[in-house]
Design a protein around this motif. Structure first.
Motif, PDB file in Angstrom:
ATOM      1  N   ALA A 131       2.442   7.495  -4.935  1.00 45.29           N
ATOM      2  CA  ALA A 131       2.048   7.849  -6.302  1.00 45.29           C
ATOM      3  C   ALA A 131       0.775   8.690  -6.321  1.00 45.29           C
ATOM      4  N   ALA A 132      -0.133   8.437  -5.386  1.00 40.06           N
ATOM      5  CA  ALA A 132      -1.383   9.202  -5.348  1.00 40.06           C
ATOM      6  C   ALA A 132      -1.154  10.669  -5.011  1.00 40.06           C
ATOM      7  N   PRO A 143       3.622   2.221  -1.991  1.00 45.07           N
ATOM      8  CA  PRO A 143       3.820   2.872  -3.304  1.00 45.07           C
ATOM      9  C   PRO A 143       2.578   3.570  -3.865  1.00 45.07           C
ATOM     10  N   PRO A 144       1.367   2.997  -3.746  1.00 46.51           N
ATOM     11  CA  PRO A 144       0.211   3.754  -4.232  1.00 46.51           C
ATOM     12  C   PRO A 144      -0.050   5.046  -3.455  1.00 46.51           C
ATOM     13  N   ALA A 181       0.810  -1.211   0.000  1.00 48.85           N
ATOM     14  CA  ALA A 181       0.000   0.000   0.000  1.00 48.85           C
ATOM     15  C   ALA A 181       0.845   1.265   0.000  1.00 48.85           C
TER      16      ALA A 181
END
Length: 138
Positions: free
Chosen positions: A22-23, A18-19, A16
């Motif tokens: 990136a978000a 990396p997202p 969870a």
């Protein structure tokens, strides 16, 4: 409830992180908020090639934040600051690091943060040692 999921000892929750990064970074780059800060660190020349292209810059910031988050979590769990393994330190590091990149990104500062975490890990390695003289001089 989300933090309770991160406090469990399931390493699959690392996926969870990396997202989350990136978000925050991808919309900031698309809206033009990702700006490089001139900090005049010695590593500025080494990392200058990432300032040329926008997405290379975002990728380098993503990699440094992800590395710092994983390292902070590793140090937190290895030296048992909390009785059970937790993934909250990596979530906090990733969120704070990504959010601060919106205000102004300094790749040398992110790299320096990783170096500070490495030094912190080395100095915490002395804790609970019976003979620390060799550890200090190493």
């Amino acid at each position: 409830m989300i933090l309770r999921q991160f406090s469990s000892n399931q390493p699959v929750l690392y996926l969870a992180i990396p997202p989350v990064i990136a978000a925050i970074l991808v919309p900031a780059e698309l809206s033009g908020l990702m700006k490089s800060q001139q900090t005049y660190f010695p590593a500025n020349d080494m990392l200058a090639m990432f300032n040329l292209q926008g997405w290379f810059f975002v990728g380098a910031a993503f990699a440094l934040i992800l590395g710092g988050a994983l390292l902070a979590n590793y140090i937190f769990n290895r030296y048992e600051f909390f009785p059970t393994p937790t993934f909250v330190p990596s979530l906090v590091y990733a969120t704070a690091g990504s959010a601060l990149c919106v205000l102004g990104t300094s790749l040398p500062a992110l790299l320096a943060n990783i170096m500070v975490l490495i030094g912190l890990g080395r100095s915490l390695g002395v804790y609970r040692q019976t003979r620390v003289l060799a550890e200090y001089f190493e």
